[in-house]
Write a protein that holds these residues in place. Sequence first.
Motif, short mmCIF file in Angstrom:
data_model
loop_
_atom_site.label_atom_id
_atom_site.label_comp_id
_atom_site.label_asym_id
_atom_site.label_seq_id
_atom_site.Cartn_x
_atom_site.Cartn_y
_atom_site.Cartn_z
N ALA A 97 49.53 41.44 45.44
CA ALA A 97 48.67 41.55 44.26
C ALA A 97 49.35 42.35 43.16
O ALA A 97 49.29 41.99 41.97
N VAL A 108 52.22 40.19 41.53
CA VAL A 108 51.70 39.16 40.62
C VAL A 108 51.11 39.80 39.37
O VAL A 108 51.27 39.28 38.26
N LYS A 109 50.45 40.92 39.54
CA LYS A 109 49.87 41.62 38.38
C LYS A 109 50.94 42.01 37.38
O LYS A 109 50.72 41.95 36.16
N HIS A 165 47.09 36.80 37.53
CA HIS A 165 46.40 37.79 38.36
C HIS A 165 44.95 37.95 37.90
O HIS A 165 44.04 38.00 38.74
N GLU A 208 41.55 37.24 40.04
CA GLU A 208 40.51 38.26 40.18
C GLU A 208 39.14 37.72 39.77
O GLU A 208 38.12 38.00 40.42
N TYR A 266 43.70 38.62 47.51
CA TYR A 266 44.74 37.66 47.90
C TYR A 266 44.65 37.23 49.37
O TYR A 266 45.66 36.94 50.00
#
Length: 403
Positions: free
Chosen positions: A273, A276-277, A284, A288, A295
């Motif tokens: 996470a 990807v953020k 991301h 969310e 994930y």
Amino acid sequence: MGNSIIAACKNGDSSFEDLDSYFPVRPECRADVPNTRFRPRAGRTLSERRWKAAFSQEGYLDIAGVLRRIQRGGIHPSIKGAVWEFLLGCFDPNSTFEERNELRQQRREQYAVWKYECQKLVPVIGSGKFTTNAIVTDDGQPIELANTTSNGQEDTNNGMPVDNGVYEKKVVQWKLNLSQIGLDVVRTDRSLVFYENQANQAKLWDVLAVYAWIDKDIGYVQGMTDICSPIIFLLENEADAFWCFERVMRRLRENFKSSANSMGVQSQLRALAQIVKIVDPKLHRHLEELDGGEYLFALRMLMVLFRRELSFVDALYLWELKQYGKFERRIVRTGAMKQNDALAIFLVASVLEMKKKQLMKEAKGLDDVVQILSEITGNLDAKKALNEALKVHKKYMSKVKKT
């Protein structure tokens, strides 16, 4: 190792033929299994001749040369089992033939001791059969059931004897696990001709049963059959296969730890996470908004290392590149995360990047995310995926340095 591979060992470098002869698939399953993209290539793939030449007279292995060859073209099927014993850390490349023979014998004897302990509690272990039926109740009382074999036929002549008396909690849990192991064995790699043979299924069951016996903190968790199955296929001797699996689990056992409040693989999901953020904040945020910020949709890929997304052969090739390849070293060298976790996490991140447009446009809920990601099954090229993972890693490191 499968019989076709054993026979191929005698053919040396001339045996660069169709992989179907080494990893035969049941005819009725061919339409459903992913296509294999890996192909042995003369002059690039680690062959039997080059493998033998990599050892000194005393038995020391030129592991650096072997790894370079693996990176160039993988491992020829005829020697995969022998090479994996080194890749997985069962043997030290700086040991001699004599030292390894002694260690192998010691390990086989130790495995025999543990297996005998299990047989005393559950005699079907080591019989060439296995069970998919529960053999004890939750409080440890024996259940009188006929043994169910791999083809689903009841074998009334081989019922499963069980101990009577008071059961320790962990022993009861181990016995409760045996039926789940059996159910998973029946489902694992069932497209392979190798697992049409009940004795091979029983070998897989025995190894997992003995491992669950000695590692009582983890025991057995679903997904372990996917990790163990290729090892059973590649290594003919059951004890040798067990020790290879035990080495793999040293690296992966944290993934299988769980409690009432957490799963062992959660640390990897959190790392995914975060990656990807950083590399793709828009994707991301979208995930969310779909309630996918944890994930969990990536759980299977991380736990069983893309076994379901790739063909059997391509999954082996990915694992080989992962063990000591340039891909893993480059990621770990930057300090991104632990070696055991690094590559698998960036691989999943690269898959999300590859599917970004479709995820952004079509995913309206978590079910859609799962469905879209399932489309990579049979369409993922192991080496290209690794290269894409490196690109994601490079982008991640570049952005981290700027913050």
